[in-house]
Design a protein around this motif. Structure first.
Motif, PDB file in Angstrom:
ATOM      1  N   ARG B  79      28.056 -26.824  15.583  1.00 59.36           N
ATOM      2  CA  ARG B  79      29.001 -26.420  16.404  1.00 59.36           C
ATOM      3  C   ARG B  79      30.121 -26.225  15.763  1.00 59.36           C
ATOM      4  NH1 ARG B  79      28.735 -28.539  22.518  1.00 59.36           N
ATOM      5  NH2 ARG B  79      30.961 -27.663  22.636  1.00 59.36           N
ATOM      6  N   MET B  80      30.394 -25.631  14.447  1.00 55.44           N
ATOM      7  CA  MET B  80      31.507 -25.183  13.773  1.00 55.44           C
ATOM      8  C   MET B  80      32.086 -23.868  14.261  1.00 55.44           C
ATOM      9  SD  MET B  80      32.389 -27.260  11.665  1.00 55.44           S
ATOM     10  CE  MET B  80      33.476 -27.344  10.307  1.00 55.44           C
ATOM     11  N   ASN B  81      31.136 -23.318  15.153  1.00 54.00           N
ATOM     12  CA  ASN B  81      31.579 -22.081  15.401  1.00 54.00           C
ATOM     13  C   ASN B  81      32.657 -22.225  16.800  1.00 54.00           C
ATOM     14  OD1 ASN B  81      30.330 -20.165  13.942  1.00 54.00           O
ATOM     15  ND2 ASN B  81      28.541 -20.270  14.969  1.00 54.00           N
ATOM     16  N   ASP B  82      32.706 -23.320  17.314  1.00 58.19           N
ATOM     17  CA  ASP B  82      33.601 -23.702  18.374  1.00 58.19           C
ATOM     18  C   ASP B  82      35.170 -23.440  17.962  1.00 58.19           C
ATOM     19  OD1 ASP B  82      31.363 -24.765  19.382  1.00 58.19           O
ATOM     20  OD2 ASP B  82      32.040 -26.614  20.176  1.00 58.19           O
ATOM     21  N   LEU B  83      35.232 -23.422  16.514  1.00 62.02           N
ATOM     22  CA  LEU B  83      36.530 -23.516  16.070  1.00 62.02           C
ATOM     23  C   LEU B  83      37.226 -22.019  16.073  1.00 62.02           C
ATOM     24  CD1 LEU B  83      36.145 -25.564  12.846  1.00 62.02           C
ATOM     25  CD2 LEU B  83      37.008 -26.279  15.109  1.00 62.02           C
ATOM     26  N   ILE B  84      35.921 -20.982  16.508  1.00 60.27           N
ATOM     27  CA  ILE B  84      36.719 -19.878  16.142  1.00 60.27           C
ATOM     28  C   ILE B  84      36.753 -19.297  17.834  1.00 60.27           C
ATOM     29  CG2 ILE B  84      36.074 -17.365  15.867  1.00 60.27           C
ATOM     30  CD1 ILE B  84      33.854 -18.687  13.853  1.00 60.27           C
ATOM     31  N   ASP B  85      38.141 -18.664  17.977  1.00 60.95           N
ATOM     32  CA  ASP B  85      38.416 -18.124  19.260  1.00 60.95           C
ATOM     33  C   ASP B  85      37.337 -17.043  19.916  1.00 60.95           C
ATOM     34  OD1 ASP B  85      40.631 -19.738  19.533  1.00 60.95           O
ATOM     35  OD2 ASP B  85      41.806 -17.871  18.258  1.00 60.95           O
ATOM     36  N   GLY B  86      37.005 -17.045  21.117  1.00 55.75           N
ATOM     37  CA  GLY B  86      36.387 -15.904  21.631  1.00 55.75           C
ATOM     38  C   GLY B  86      35.125 -15.884  21.291  1.00 55.75           C
ATOM     39  N   VAL B  87      34.076 -16.848  21.152  1.00 59.50           N
ATOM     40  CA  VAL B  87      32.795 -16.999  20.740  1.00 59.50           C
ATOM     41  C   VAL B  87      32.028 -17.389  21.870  1.00 59.50           C
ATOM     42  CG1 VAL B  87      33.156 -17.176  18.406  1.00 59.50           C
ATOM     43  CG2 VAL B  87      32.779 -19.305  19.866  1.00 59.50           C
ATOM     44  N   ARG B  88      30.783 -17.092  22.234  1.00 54.35           N
ATOM     45  CA  ARG B  88      30.084 -17.296  23.524  1.00 54.35           C
ATOM     46  C   ARG B  88      28.426 -17.747  22.948  1.00 54.35           C
ATOM     47  NH1 ARG B  88      27.726 -13.874  27.146  1.00 54.35           N
ATOM     48  NH2 ARG B  88      28.738 -12.272  26.218  1.00 54.35           N
ATOM     49  N   VAL B  89      28.048 -18.511  23.480  1.00 56.55           N
ATOM     50  CA  VAL B  89      26.433 -18.946  23.091  1.00 56.55           C
ATOM     51  C   VAL B  89      25.602 -18.927  24.277  1.00 56.55           C
ATOM     52  CG1 VAL B  89      24.931 -20.471  21.918  1.00 56.55           C
ATOM     53  CG2 VAL B  89      27.314 -20.685  21.285  1.00 56.55           C
TER      54      VAL B  89
END
Lengths: 226, 278, 322
Positions: B79-89
């Motif tokens: 979940r390193m992508n959590d750090l990026i704004d505006g992402v959705r899983v």
């Protein structure tokens, strides 16, 4: 645009060399058999020259293949290069068999003909047909055709066995024919081996296009749908 | 010459034989299970409906052209992508059966169990010792001798101890690129994760340093599940047991590494691994 | 490509000259050199003038004396109260401005969504703040700190007739200066935070650190020299400013040194202003005026040098790790 133009040019030259080898090997076998049947010593002696050409080509193919392998090819390219090395080895062995046949033909030429040659030219043409078809399969990317070749090895084996039995009975009946019979046995064995090499090539072609190793598996006749 | 001496023994016997490694690992339990995973950066979809599972204690390589989503997927796993704004899983991503995207999952805890090694080695501008001690103190390890022991073990585990044991208290930035990357691996294994994610860990290193990292990965798979993103197909062939090929956000093919690199089932995979793309 | 090349530098079709002389380059090198020289010359003239005019009256007695006897007398007047007052207000300002500026910068770089309306609004406000003339800050300090905050504090805690909070004081002057220098600290800190590779933050987070742990243990230590730079710039700007403290804390004359934060103080810059406008005999006071200017310059330099020295030590320590 293809990013592998240079690499593919080299692959093409590998294939070309392989086909040159194949036609040379075929010619050598044809000539050795004709020399035997026509009792033509001159023709028999030319076979040796063909063989040394085949040896050179085999080494060239190995060298080219090694240099291509050092570029770390993968998938179909990797299979093609390793298969090319094996096929070239088979072809070189076919050349060796042709030399053996021509040498025995020269010896047989010293004595009167034992019997009319029927089975031997038949074996030769069967083996060569298998070879031609295996190489067609290689050129036309047709693994099914290659698979169909493999069972035909059995027919050649059967002919070889039959000829051996026949020659054995000759030797028992008339011991003076032993030298001639042994020479013919060696020729028959050589032709049987040529068919084996053709089978090997067919198996390599199947591996090349299907990525499936069918040697020693008994599955040769049963093409598995991918 | 020295490079080939080091890399050659890595061609394992089992990977030379098609199917052999598949049999060897088929008993391994699936550890990470992905079902219909989709990932969006804002409006653009980076991963499209990805389903497959990653086995325990093997090396799984993600390959594919740049922008195919392989790094994005790797970064989903901790979940390193959590750090990026505006992402959705969307979809499920389970480790040991627990959906790691569910709101009750403690991301901090997840990242302690799923370590990561990055493309560019990123040691902290602290001493070698402190780089690892920092990771341990985050875990609440306070005891000095315990920290010293783990620092040594981790450095040994990352095959770096002998090179740095006399200068543990000098700056990590004084190490070579390859050593820095191994320090990052030591730091990752210090906190005993189950899974180690590696994002092109050797792409910035010379062949000798790369060989050391690859050797290390093969050592580490005894104790860890390793997922590695790489652009280097030969590297994937040398170190991984399974390979997943991604293209335009889709999982095109996933199989044993031997199968992918000698006889891929899909045309796209073959075109990619033989370099005949487009 | 850049099509609008100045013809003097890149005449079309003659971009390269193999015969050695390149007129455009020569001209431009000369121009930049000249500009640099001009700046250095102006600086030298100013400093030289100040030293030349003020050195005669610049003495130990001048530096350590007060203004008890006659603040316009070259023989008797000293500037110690002003030096102390200026130093105190600058240091006090630093204490106020650094934490607020750093926290704002952390919010902007680490927490706020970059490019969102709210972030853009804050950035715009910070930039506007930097462009406000300093006298406006003085008036703001008077209106907000003294009239609003101070008088309300008086109403709540100080019942006497004399205002305790609601009058000019060193506290209000320092706070006013802090507001004025806030943009400098915010921008400098933001820049140094942005310069820290995101890989370091990722490394820390990937090890299971929280965002707060990452900021305090990895990011901020790295940013310290940058923050110090912000501090240095703030000090440089604030030390010589007079306008913001004019109404908020500076006194024309005080018999004794300030004793609390709510006392007024004497200030070097303001004193220069007084000496140059309020003296009964300007000609006679001139050496004193120049000596005071010299003292102000030296104080500013000293504060800067101390800060630069601390920053250099910090960088060295960081490079050696630990």
């Amino acid at each position: 645009m293809n990013m592998h133009r240079h690499f593919e040019t080299e692959l093409d030259s590998l294939k070309e060399k392989l086909l040159t080898m194949a036609s040379l090997a075929e010619a050598a076998v044809n000539r050795s058999i004709r020399a035997l049947v026509e009792r033509n010593d001159e023709l028999a002696r030319t076979v040796k020259a063909d063989d040394s050409q085949l040896d050179t080509l085999e080494m060239e193919i190995d060298e080219l293949a090694i240099s291509l392998l050092s570029k770390a090819p993968l998938a179909i390219d990797l299979r093609l290069i390793t298969v090319a090395m094996k096929i070239s080895h088979d072809l070189e062995r076919v050349g060796d068999e042709a030399t053996t046949i021509s040498r025995r033909a020269l010896e047989l030429g010293q004595e009167p003909q034992l019997k009319p040659y029927v089975d031997i030219p038949r074996m030769a043409s069967m083996g060569l047909d298998m070879f031609k078809e295996a190489l067609d399969a290689f050129v036309n990317r047709d693994p099914a055709k290659a698979r169909a070749i493999i069972p035909r090895d059995k027919e050649v084996d059967a002919l070889n066995k039959q000829l051996h039995r026949e020659l054995a009975s000759y030797m028992i009946e008339r011991p003076t024919t032993i030298t001639r019979c042994l020479n013919l046995m060696v020729i028959s064995k050589s032709l049987e081996r040529i068919a084996d090499h053709a089978t090997n090539v067919a198996e390599e072609v199947v591996y090349l296009y299907e990525g499936r190793d069918i040697r020693h598996s008994g599955k040769a006749a049963a093409p598995v749908t991918v | 010459m020295t490079v080939s001496e080091i890399t050659l023994p890595k061609f394992k016997v089992d990977s030379a034989r098609p199917g052999a490694s598949a049999e060897e690992h088929s008993s391994r339990a699936p550890l990470i299970d992905l079902k219909n995973l989709s990932f969006y950066y804002g409006r653009s979809q980076a991963l499209k409906d990805i389903s497959f599972f990653i086995r325990e204690k093997v090396v799984t390589a993600f390959i594919g052209p740049s922008g195919c989503g392989k790094s994005t997927l790797l970064r989903c796993l901790n979940r390193m992508n959590d750090l990026i704004d505006g992402v959705r899983v969307e979809g499920e991503m389970r480790i040991h059966g627990h959906d790691i995207n569910s709101p009750e999952v403690d991301v901090i805890e997840l990242r302690k169990r799923v370590g990561m090694v990055f493309q560019r080695s990123n040691p902290f501008p602290k001493s070698i010792h402190e780089n690892i001690a920092y990771a341990l103190r985050l875990q609440g390890v306070k005891d000095r001798s315990e920290i010293d022991g783990i620092v040594e073990n981790s450095l040994r585990g990352a095959a770096l101890w002998d090179e740095v044991k006399d200068r543990l208290h000098t700056s990590a930035l004084g190490l070579s690129g390859g050593q820095q990357q191994r320090l990052c691996i030591a730091r990752a294994i210090a906190i005993k994760p189950e899974i180690i994610l590696m994002d092109e860990p050797a792409s910035a290193l010379d062949p000798l340093a790369t060989a050391k990292i690859e050797e290390l990965v093969l050592d580490l798979k005894r104790d860890y599940t390793i997922v590695i993103v790489t652009h280097n197909m030969q590297q994937a062939a040398r170190i991984s047991d399974y390979t997943a090929f991604f293209y335009l956000g889709e999982l095109i093919e996933y199989d044993t590494t031997t199968k992918i690199f000698t006889n891929p089932a899909k045309k796209q995979t073959e075109d990619y691994v033989t370099g005949r793309f487009g | 490509m850049n099509t609008a090349q100045p013809p003097a530098i890149h005449p079309p079709g003659r971009h390269f000259r193999t015969d050695g002389f390149y007129a455009g380059s020569f001209f431009f090198t000369g121009l930049t050199g000249l500009a640099t020289f001009l700046i250095l010359a102006i600086l030298a003239i100013i400093l030289g003038n100040v030293v030349w005019e003020g050195w005669g009256s610049f003495s130990w007695r001048f530096l350590t004396g007060g203004t008890e006897r006659d603040m316009f007398s070259v023989e008797n007047a000293g500037v110690l109260p002003m030096i102390l007052g200026t130093a105190a207000r600058v240091i006090l300002m630093t204490i106020f401005v650094i934490p607020i500026g750093v926290i704002t910068a952390i919010y902007l770089t680490e927490y706020a969504r970059s490019g969102s309306l709210w972030t853009r609004f804050i950035r715009g406000a910070v930039n506007n703040l930097a462009g406000v003339p300093s006298i406006v800050f003085g008036l703001f300090g008077l209106g907000f700190f003294i009239a609003f905050a101070g008088q309300n504090l008086d109403r709540m805690f100080h019942a006497g007739a004399e205002p305790h909070w609601g009058k000019p004081a060193i506290l209000w002057a320092s706070l006013t200066l802090a507001v004025m220098t806030l943009p400098v600290v915010i921008v400098a800190t933001e820049e140094s935070l942005k310069a820290i590779p995101s890989g370091l933050r990722e490394a820390s987070l990937a090890l299971g650190a929280t965002k707060l742990e990452t900021i305090f243990k990895i990011v901020l230590p790295q940013a310290l020299p940058g923050i110090m730079t912000g501090g240095i710039l703030a000090v440089s700007r604030a030390a010589g400013e007079v306008a913001p403290i004019l109404f908020t804390g500076a006194a024309y004359y005080m018999a004794s040194l300030p004793k609390s934060f709510t006392d007024q103080f004497m200030d070097l810059g303001y004193h220069v202003f007084i000496l140059s406008t309020q003296s009964p005999d300007i000609e006679r006071t001139r050496p004193l005026l120049y000596a005071t200017v010299l003292a102000l310059l030296l104080l500013t330099f000293t504060l800067n040098i101390v800060a630069i020295f601390v920053r250099a030590r910090m960088r060295r320590k960081m490079r050696a790790a630990h």
